[in-house]
Write an enzyme that holds these catalytic residues in place. Structure first.
Site: not given
Length: 377
Positions: A121-122, A124, A156, A239
């Site tokens: 997951q990109g 933040s 992550s 999520e």
């Protein structure tokens, strides 16, 4: 809402229990928490077993009752968690299923289900965490590609991922929520640098990702250009609304283990501790019921969880921290020993009121979208 199990669901439970009893003894040893290549192989292997047994699509295609029975039974049996498959199975996959084209669903969903590809997951960035819409990673159109430059943090599983669900700014002159686009980034593209981040709990399950003029095909865009914030809200609803459901079952198991340990070491004689464990038992029972309600409500509204997921995420984050604070009371001085059960979990629990949207963000969502209160200025 009827939350009792149907005869068909109970038959599924019995069949799943029998399969788990046959399958789990034959699994290889679990790799060390620090061995992410080994954990990737292990987690993909488990997903492949689920696929071959017909259980891989439970998170996406099953009824709410079957989905929750699957989570209950796999956790109680001590089956592997989704691990490195977390983002693909519980974030990116459901988002692509809901928002992607037929071609995108055909390309990306089967490899996730078969245990062939890992996603990270990109979202933040160093200066865009809680205020995610302030992200500055830039993407501009060059023919059939976007050219992406910027950086991400707390990505992550980036060091073992094949794909990344990536948020970029494609409309720099637009209001910040309206200039964002959701892309599927191949992690082997030239110009990507990954630097693992070691957490307080020990393992490096997050990373910094630096992007230097990385080319991403326009065909990898999910949703329209500059409509990525709406697509992101779909991702975040999964999520916050359903991705932590299995962890509630795990916390209930830990709570039972704490009671056993307290009886062994004499701390059960403390009435304050007993009351605390009893209250936590009621808390997690209520959270499981809320999970059932959220999953059923999502199914009724087209499969995407609503703002009720923020209620769950807010309360679960704090309950998890309280659970492992209680574990420290049970362990006494041994709670400082990282080799003891529950100590690393206590350290990782500290992040839960920040990860997946801070508690402050969840308070705002609940106030505005559920209670109808005006937005703060």
């Amino acid at each position: 809402m009827d939350l009792s199990c149907t005869p068909e669901e109970e038959e599924f439970r019995a069949r799943l229990r029998e399969w788990l009893a046959r399958t789990l003894p034959g699994l290889p040893p679990r790799p060390s928490p620090d061995d992410w290549p080994g954990r990737r192989t292990y987690d993909l292997g488990w997903q492949r077993r689920l696929y071959e047994a017909g259980y891989a699509g439970v998170h996406w295609d099953a009824t709410p009752g079957v989905r929750l029975i699957f989570l209950e039974e796999t956790e109680r049996a001590g089956a592997p968690y989704v691990g490195a498959n977390f983002v693909g199975l519980l974030h990116a996959g459901p988002t692509i299923a809901a928002e992607g084209t037929d071609a995108q669903r055909a390309r990306w969903l089967p490899p996730i289900l078969r245990g062939e590809e890992v996603w990270c997951q990109g979202f933040s960035e160093p200066e865009a965490g809680s205020d995610l819409a302030a992200l500055r990673t830039r993407a501009w159109r060059d023919g059939d590609d976007y050219v992406v430059t910027g950086s991400k943090i707390w990505t992550s599983h980036a060091e073992v991922a094949d794909w990344c669900e990536l948020l970029v700014r494609t409309g720099p002159a637009a209001p910040k929520h309206r200039g964002i686009t959701w892309l599927a980034l191949p992690m082997d593209a030239p110009g990507i640098t990954v630097r693992p981040l070691r957490t307080l709990a020990g393992p490096a399950e997050f990373a910094e990702v630096f992007l230097d003029e990385v080319r991403v095909p326009v065909a990898n865009r999910v949703g329209d250009e500059n409509d990525g914030w709406r697509v992101t809200m779909v991702t975040l609803s999964f999520e916050r609304g359903t991705a932590f459901a299995g962890e509630v079952v795990a916390c209930r198991r830990v709570l039972a283990e704490l009671a056993v340990e307290a009886r062994k070491n004499g701390r059960w004689d403390d009435p304050v501790l007993r009351r605390r464990l009893g209250r936590l038992n009621a808390e997690f029972r209520a959270l499981w019921r809320l999970t059932q309600w959220n999953v059923s409500a999502a199914e009724a509204s087209g499969g995407v969880p609503g703002a009720g997921g923020s209620v769950f995420k807010l309360r679960y984050s704090h309950a998890r921290q309280e659970l492992y604070d209680a574990a420290a009371e049970v362990l006494g001085p041994d709670c400082l020993d990282l080799d003891r059960p529950w100590t690393p979990d206590r350290l990782s629990a500290l992040a839960y009121t920040i990860a997946a949207g801070t508690s402050q963000v969840q308070h705002s969502i609940i106030a505005e979208r559920i209670l109808g209160l005006p937005k703060g200025r």
